[in-house]
Design an enzyme around this catalytic site. Structure first.
Site, PDB file in Angstrom:
ATOM      1  N   HIS A 138      44.763  31.962  37.171  1.00 19.65           N
ATOM      2  CA  HIS A 138      44.003  32.848  37.934  1.00 19.65           C
ATOM      3  C   HIS A 138      42.894  32.122  38.897  1.00 19.65           C
ATOM      4  CE1 HIS A 138      42.234  36.631  39.154  1.00 19.65           C
ATOM      5  NE2 HIS A 138      43.371  37.143  38.734  1.00 19.65           N
ATOM      6  N   HIS A 188      45.734  42.305  32.941  1.00 20.69           N
ATOM      7  CA  HIS A 188      45.831  40.923  32.704  1.00 20.69           C
ATOM      8  C   HIS A 188      45.703  40.633  31.003  1.00 20.69           C
ATOM      9  CE1 HIS A 188      45.794  39.959  36.660  1.00 20.69           C
ATOM     10  NE2 HIS A 188      44.570  39.807  36.831  1.00 20.69           N
ATOM     11  N   GLU A 200      48.666  34.035  42.585  1.00 21.09           N
ATOM     12  CA  GLU A 200      49.079  34.172  41.327  1.00 21.09           C
ATOM     13  C   GLU A 200      50.438  34.259  41.154  1.00 21.09           C
ATOM     14  OE1 GLU A 200      46.899  37.674  39.392  1.00 21.09           O
ATOM     15  OE2 GLU A 200      45.504  37.288  41.582  1.00 21.09           O
TER      16      GLU A 200
END
Ligand code: BGC
Length: 394
Positions: free
Chosen positions: A222, A148, A359
């Site tokens: 998220h 991420h 997501e």
């Protein structure tokens, strides 16, 4: 009828007429109130949320609509720290995992609760990719760390904030300049994320970016949802629908193998609403690798722009969440790595599978997989993508 009685009748009649005229006038006056004053606008307020470890002040913005939905967002990571939604009796409860202080958000190993993810969401194999013949090196995804966006991704920086509103919406506009080679990515990336709440219990998230050098980008949100509003309760009893005929199988490091596999006759078939727990523990190599669901689904109708991607439903509370997006894919993650070590806002800790994420994004490892839709952003082009989260009851 005596003259006296007649005069009394007449008088009563006149009074009734006068009264009804007055009423009519009052009603008329009512409808003359300017439309703006009759509406309950969505409000946005700001308060301090403390300071980061590096002494940077962090603000919390609270968006509140006329129905009573309240969403708190902090400038650190653009994190949604709380989000209330009604159940079938109209009771609003917080339905996202998170913390009550900035210190807790900075604890090691916090799994991106409620955060904005960037510059590249999800995983890039071996932390390397090549653009126009130049190889770039990023932090490597080691297990659950440094995915991420790297060691300090967009979830760990403090964004600039501004507020805007219309008659029926309020927005928080977050901006962040990710410098050339920050976390190994080329190009100064001007990033803007706009969170907009309306009176239909819908939050729209608009992602925009421009760059001065060719780069790769994959932004997402998220949030970990638990539609029961009880964070001690695993989400396995909640139902999910994903509008995807195929998904991306992964290798042992959770990187897509490149195969695009049919969901039919696999535990990954969520084309009809299915309780999360139904197949999550069946013997399946893919489920074993993710310790449950932690995969990217390839959404149908990719050329249609904004469309319904997934829904989540909690039969007990009646809460229904609809996620729409113009993105080609969605990572569905069932909180498999939550292990009861992080402190819950409601007291106790966040246990195994007490939240799920939806997501919206491009495919993981796209920079290294030629057959996946491109994630390259060039100077002069604009990155723009939308996702909306809408709550109702069923
Ligand atoms: C990933 C999971 C990870 C979680 C928190 C999800 O997007 O797919 O593997 O544990 O984020 O980092």
């Amino acid at each position: 009828m005596s003259t006296l009685k007649r005069s009394f009748y007449l008088l009563t009649l006149i009074s009734v007429c006068l009264l009804s005229m007055q009423c009519k006038n009052e009603k008329k006056a009512d409808t003359n109130i300017p439309v703006e004053e009759m509406k309950n606008p969505v409000t946005i307020t700001k308060e301090s949320f403390g300071t980061t470890k590096d002494s940077i002040p962090v603000d919390k913005y609270i968006l509140k609509n006329e129905k009573g939905m309240e969403i708190s967002i902090i400038t650190y990571g653009g994190i949604i720290t709380s989000w209330t939604a009604p159940d079938k009796n109209g009771t609003y409860k917080d339905i996202v995992l998170g913390f009550d202080s900035i210190q807790k958000y900075q604890l090691p190993g916090v799994p991106y609760f409620g955060a904005l993810i960037g510059r590249f969401g999800n995983r890039i194999a071996k932390g390397k990719f090549t653009l126009d013949g130049t190889q770039y090196t990023l932090a490597t995804n080691d297990g659950q760390n440094h995915l991420h966006g790297g060691v300090k991704g967009f979830d760990k920086v403090v964004w600039n904030a501004a507020e805007t509103s219309t008659d029926s919406t309020a927005s928080l506009v977050l901006t962040y300049l990710s410098k050339d080679m920050e976390e190994g990515y080329p190009g100064n990336l001007e990033t803007k994320v706009t969170y907009t709440l309306n009176n239909d219990n819908q939050l729209n998230v608009l992602y925009e970016a421009t760059t001065d050098k060719k780069t790769v980008i994959n932004l997402t949100q998220h949030s970990y949802f638990n539609l029961s509003g009880d964070f001690s309760k695993p989400i396995v009893g909640e139902e999910i629908t994903i509008h995807a005929d195929t998904f991306l199988p992964v290798d042992a490091t959770l990187i897509p193998t490149g195969e695009i596999k049919d969901v039919a006759n696999t535990p990954f078939d969520f084309r009809q609403a299915k309780v999360i727990g139904k197949d999550i523990n069946v013997q399946d190599e893919q489920l074993k690798r993710g310790l449950g669901y932690d995969h990217c689904w390839v959404l149908n109708n990719q050329n249609e722009g904004m469309r319904l991607a997934a829904t989540a439903y909690d039969p007990e509370s009646g809460r229904l969440l609809e996620v729409s997006t113009d993105e080609p894919a969605i990572q569905f993650y069932t909180g498999n790595f939550l292990d009861g070590t992080l402190p819950s806002k409601q007291g106790g800790t966040y246990g195994h599978r007490t939240g799920f994420c939806l997501e919206t994004q491009h495919y993981p490892d796209s920079p290294n997989q030629r057959d996946f839709p491109s994630v390259v952003l060039s100077p002069g082009d604009k990155y723009m993508t939308k996702t909306s989260f809408k709550f109702s009851v069923k």
